[in-house]
Design a protein around this motif. Sequence first.
Motif, mmCIF file in Angstrom:
data_model
loop_
_atom_site.group_PDB
_atom_site.id
_atom_site.type_symbol
_atom_site.label_atom_id
_atom_site.label_comp_id
_atom_site.label_asym_id
_atom_site.label_seq_id
_atom_site.Cartn_x
_atom_site.Cartn_y
_atom_site.Cartn_z
ATOM 1 N N GLY A 98 0.847 -1.190 0.000
ATOM 2 C CA GLY A 98 0.000 0.000 0.000
ATOM 3 C C GLY A 98 0.876 1.231 0.000
ATOM 4 N N SER A 99 0.467 2.240 0.751
ATOM 5 C CA SER A 99 1.277 3.446 0.880
ATOM 6 C C SER A 99 0.935 4.128 2.196
ATOM 7 C CB SER A 99 1.029 4.407 -0.294
ATOM 8 O OG SER A 99 -0.299 4.852 -0.268
ATOM 9 N N VAL A 100 1.752 5.064 2.604
ATOM 10 C CA VAL A 100 1.492 5.844 3.811
ATOM 11 C C VAL A 100 0.549 6.977 3.431
ATOM 12 C CG1 VAL A 100 2.531 7.259 5.604
ATOM 13 C CG2 VAL A 100 3.716 5.228 4.799
ATOM 14 N N THR A 101 -0.500 7.173 4.216
ATOM 15 C CA THR A 101 -1.533 8.157 3.901
ATOM 16 C C THR A 101 -1.544 9.286 4.926
ATOM 17 O OG1 THR A 101 -3.213 7.020 5.214
ATOM 18 C CG2 THR A 101 -2.975 6.335 2.900
ATOM 19 N N PRO A 102 -2.165 10.410 4.578
ATOM 20 C CA PRO A 102 -2.302 11.502 5.555
ATOM 21 C C PRO A 102 -3.045 11.077 6.823
ATOM 22 C CG PRO A 102 -2.762 12.324 3.364
ATOM 23 C CD PRO A 102 -2.621 10.840 3.249
ATOM 24 N N LEU A 103 -3.957 10.120 6.708
ATOM 25 C CA LEU A 103 -4.675 9.632 7.888
ATOM 26 C C LEU A 103 -3.718 8.998 8.890
ATOM 27 C CD1 LEU A 103 -7.333 9.138 9.345
ATOM 28 C CD2 LEU A 103 -7.552 7.012 8.080
ATOM 29 N N GLN A 104 -2.757 8.221 8.396
ATOM 30 C CA GLN A 104 -1.773 7.597 9.283
ATOM 31 C C GLN A 104 -0.908 8.656 9.955
ATOM 32 O OE1 GLN A 104 -0.385 5.022 6.069
ATOM 33 N NE2 GLN A 104 -0.577 3.294 7.508
ATOM 34 N N ILE A 105 -0.555 9.701 9.214
ATOM 35 C CA ILE A 105 0.243 10.788 9.791
ATOM 36 C C ILE A 105 -0.569 11.499 10.876
ATOM 37 C CG2 ILE A 105 1.512 12.915 9.285
ATOM 38 C CD1 ILE A 105 2.706 10.438 7.918
ATOM 39 N N ALA A 106 -1.845 11.758 10.594
ATOM 40 C CA ALA A 106 -2.710 12.437 11.566
ATOM 41 C C ALA A 106 -2.856 11.612 12.837
ATOM 42 C CB ALA A 106 -4.076 12.725 10.954
ATOM 43 N N GLN A 107 -2.982 10.288 12.696
ATOM 44 C CA GLN A 107 -3.097 9.426 13.864
ATOM 45 C C GLN A 107 -1.804 9.410 14.675
ATOM 46 O OE1 GLN A 107 -4.319 5.808 11.914
ATOM 47 N NE2 GLN A 107 -6.501 6.267 12.186
ATOM 48 N N ALA A 108 -0.666 9.398 13.994
ATOM 49 C CA ALA A 108 0.618 9.426 14.693
ATOM 50 C C ALA A 108 0.808 10.761 15.423
ATOM 51 C CB ALA A 108 1.762 9.189 13.713
ATOM 52 N N LEU A 109 0.361 11.853 14.807
ATOM 53 C CA LEU A 109 0.441 13.154 15.472
ATOM 54 C C LEU A 109 -0.488 13.207 16.685
ATOM 55 C CD1 LEU A 109 0.576 15.529 12.382
ATOM 56 C CD2 LEU A 109 2.349 15.274 14.119
ATOM 57 N N LYS A 110 -1.652 12.589 16.578
ATOM 58 C CA LYS A 110 -2.611 12.587 17.685
ATOM 59 C C LYS A 110 -2.037 11.840 18.886
ATOM 60 C CE LYS A 110 -7.451 12.442 18.420
ATOM 61 N NZ LYS A 110 -8.498 13.032 17.645
ATOM 62 N N VAL A 111 -1.311 10.744 18.619
ATOM 63 C CA VAL A 111 -0.680 9.983 19.695
ATOM 64 C C VAL A 111 0.322 10.871 20.440
ATOM 65 C CG1 VAL A 111 0.938 8.081 20.150
ATOM 66 C CG2 VAL A 111 -1.038 7.729 18.662
ATOM 67 N N GLN A 112 0.993 11.761 19.709
ATOM 68 C CA GLN A 112 1.977 12.651 20.328
ATOM 69 C C GLN A 112 1.350 13.923 20.891
ATOM 70 O OE1 GLN A 112 5.593 13.239 18.253
ATOM 71 N NE2 GLN A 112 5.842 11.079 17.780
ATOM 72 N N GLY A 113 0.029 14.048 20.809
ATOM 73 C CA GLY A 113 -0.654 15.168 21.441
ATOM 74 C C GLY A 113 -1.023 16.325 20.521
ATOM 75 N N TYR A 114 -0.928 16.148 19.214
ATOM 76 C CA TYR A 114 -1.273 17.200 18.262
ATOM 77 C C TYR A 114 -2.490 16.757 17.456
ATOM 78 C CZ TYR A 114 3.468 18.688 19.321
ATOM 79 O OH TYR A 114 4.596 19.072 19.964
ATOM 80 N N ASP A 115 -3.556 17.534 17.513
ATOM 81 C CA ASP A 115 -4.779 17.195 16.790
ATOM 82 C C ASP A 115 -4.808 17.972 15.482
ATOM 83 O OD1 ASP A 115 -7.188 16.014 16.231
ATOM 84 O OD2 ASP A 115 -8.365 17.434 17.415
ATOM 85 N N ILE A 116 -4.273 17.366 14.421
ATOM 86 C CA ILE A 116 -4.199 17.983 13.102
ATOM 87 C C ILE A 116 -5.141 17.231 12.173
ATOM 88 C CG2 ILE A 116 -2.690 18.630 11.186
ATOM 89 C CD1 ILE A 116 -1.862 19.968 13.773
ATOM 90 N N ASP A 117 -5.980 17.961 11.451
ATOM 91 C CA ASP A 117 -6.913 17.349 10.511
ATOM 92 C C ASP A 117 -6.139 16.751 9.342
ATOM 93 O OD1 ASP A 117 -9.191 16.609 9.170
ATOM 94 O OD2 ASP A 117 -9.617 18.617 8.403
ATOM 95 N N ARG A 118 -6.522 15.557 8.925
ATOM 96 C CA ARG A 118 -5.812 14.857 7.847
ATOM 97 C C ARG A 118 -5.856 15.619 6.535
ATOM 98 N NH1 ARG A 118 -9.398 12.532 4.435
ATOM 99 N NH2 ARG A 118 -11.489 12.168 5.235
#
Length: 146
Positions: free
Chosen positions: A91-111
Motif C-alpha cells: 500500500g502506501s502511507v496516507t495523511p490519515l496515518q500521519i494524523a493518527q501518529a500526530l494525535k498519539v503525540q498530542g497534536y490534533d491535526i486534521d488529515r
Amino acid sequence: MKIILKENLKNVGQQGDIVTVKDGYANNFLFPKGYAIMATPSNIKVLEENNRQGALKRTKLKTDAEATAEKLKDLTITIGTKAGANDKIFGSVTPLQIAQALKVQGYDIDRRKIELGDIKVLGSYEATLNLHRDVVVNIKIEVVAE
C-alpha cells in the motif's frame, strides 16, 4: 464571474476571498455544492461586516497555529508498516496515518491539512502541514518496517 468563497478550496482561494472563476465552474459546481455565493454588492457588504467581527478570532487562530508550528518544526514521526522485498511497503502511507501518529503525540491535526507525496518505499520523507492560511510547517517522517 466574481464569487465569494464560503469554504477553503485548493487552487481557488480561501474562505471569504472574492475570486473570479469561469461561469460554468461557478454555476455547475461551486453554487450547487454550497462552496460559494455570487459577489453581489449586498453579499460583499455582509462579507465586510463579518470580516470586521471575525478579526480577533482570526488573529487568535493564527497565533495558535504559529505556536503549534513552532513545536512541530523539529518533530520526527515514525510510521511502522509492513514491507516486502526491496523495502517496498504494502500500500502506501496516507495523511490519515500521519494524523493518527500526530494525535498519539498530542497534536490534533486534521488529515486534510496534511500534504505528502507517494510513499511506497521505506525511508525518510517530509510532509507539509497547512495549519493556517499563512502558517505552513514541514515535518520529517520515518517509514520503518514493523
